[in-house]
Write a protein that holds these residues in place. Structure first.
Motif, short mmCIF file in Angstrom:
data_model
loop_
_atom_site.label_atom_id
_atom_site.label_comp_id
_atom_site.label_asym_id
_atom_site.label_seq_id
_atom_site.Cartn_x
_atom_site.Cartn_y
_atom_site.Cartn_z
N LEU A 66 -7.73 -19.37 108.71
CA LEU A 66 -6.71 -19.14 107.69
C LEU A 66 -5.51 -20.05 107.92
O LEU A 66 -5.24 -20.45 109.05
CB LEU A 66 -6.23 -17.68 107.74
CG LEU A 66 -7.29 -16.61 107.50
CD1 LEU A 66 -6.71 -15.24 107.81
CD2 LEU A 66 -7.78 -16.66 106.07
N SER A 82 1.57 -16.69 106.73
CA SER A 82 0.74 -17.43 105.79
C SER A 82 1.62 -17.91 104.65
O SER A 82 2.54 -17.22 104.24
CB SER A 82 -0.38 -16.53 105.25
OG SER A 82 -1.20 -17.24 104.35
N ASP A 91 -3.90 -14.67 96.76
CA ASP A 91 -4.43 -15.40 97.91
C ASP A 91 -3.63 -15.08 99.18
O ASP A 91 -4.19 -14.91 100.26
CB ASP A 91 -4.40 -16.91 97.66
CG ASP A 91 -5.37 -17.34 96.56
OD1 ASP A 91 -6.31 -16.58 96.26
OD2 ASP A 91 -5.16 -18.42 96.00
N ASP A 95 -5.01 -13.18 102.62
CA ASP A 95 -4.83 -13.67 104.00
C ASP A 95 -4.24 -12.58 104.89
O ASP A 95 -4.72 -12.36 106.01
CB ASP A 95 -3.90 -14.88 104.03
CG ASP A 95 -4.55 -16.16 103.55
OD1 ASP A 95 -5.76 -16.14 103.21
OD2 ASP A 95 -3.85 -17.19 103.51
#
Length: 185
Positions: A66, A82, A91, A95
């Motif tokens: 990731l 992230s 999205d 994550d």
């Protein structure tokens, strides 16, 4: 839960429901429409790191699979952050869910503290929706300079997202997350 627990007012802890994180996508739409807060594209998972090969291996696997960056805050907690385009909240949440799930399935659920997704207003002031792992609930956190909080904004956001997220009713559990990744303007 036994009779003694009932008499002493103790309650059984809520089991974390990581699927609650996906409610952040609809909360983001609500905040954009009603509160003029937009996702920044940044989110993070906070946990108490432990020593050992298995834990280090999970962290390395997550960084390989990731787009996450690791950092440590002034309190000694580890954050995996992230970043996505601000329009890609789903999205980003996916994550965060994957990071939480990997740590939980690796037996490190007790080390998980919280996850957050960051939002900003038109002037760039930041606010986060924070998921308390051990409570299975969310709360807003709106920092001000000097380690102060914008309580009015936090309560306004609470009212806006009440239909989107399971909110923490006990305001004393709305812990500040000073220095969390993505919160700097």
């Amino acid at each position: 839960m036994g009779l003694l627990d009932v008499l002493l007012g103790r309650s059984k802890p809520v089991k974390p429901d990581l699927d609650q994180l996906f409610g952040l996508s609809s909360a983001a739409i609500t905040l954009q429409a009603a509160g003029e807060l937009r996702p920044t594209g940044s989110g993070a998972v906070c946990f108490a790191a432990v020593e050992g090969g298995a834990f280090a291996e999970i962290q390395q696997d997550l960084r390989t699979l990731l787009p996450v960056e690791s950092s440590r805050d002034s309190y000694g907690y580890t954050w995996l952050q992230s970043r996505h385009a601000p329009s890609e909240v789903t999205d980003l949440v996916t994550d965060l869910h994957a990071v939480n799930s990997a740590l939980e399935s690796g037996g490190f659920g007790p080390q998980l503290l919280c996850s957050l997704v960051t939002f900003a207003d038109g002037q760039g002031h930041r606010m986060a929706l924070v998921y308390l792992y051990k409570r299975g609930t969310f709360y807003p956190f709106a920092p001000l300079p000097g380690e102060k909080r914008d309580h009015a904004l936090e309560l306004q956001v609470k009212a806006l997202v009440t239909d989107d997220l399971r909110l923490e009713a006990d305001l004393s559990r709305w812990f500040p997350v000073w220095g969390a990744p993505g919160m700097a303007e």
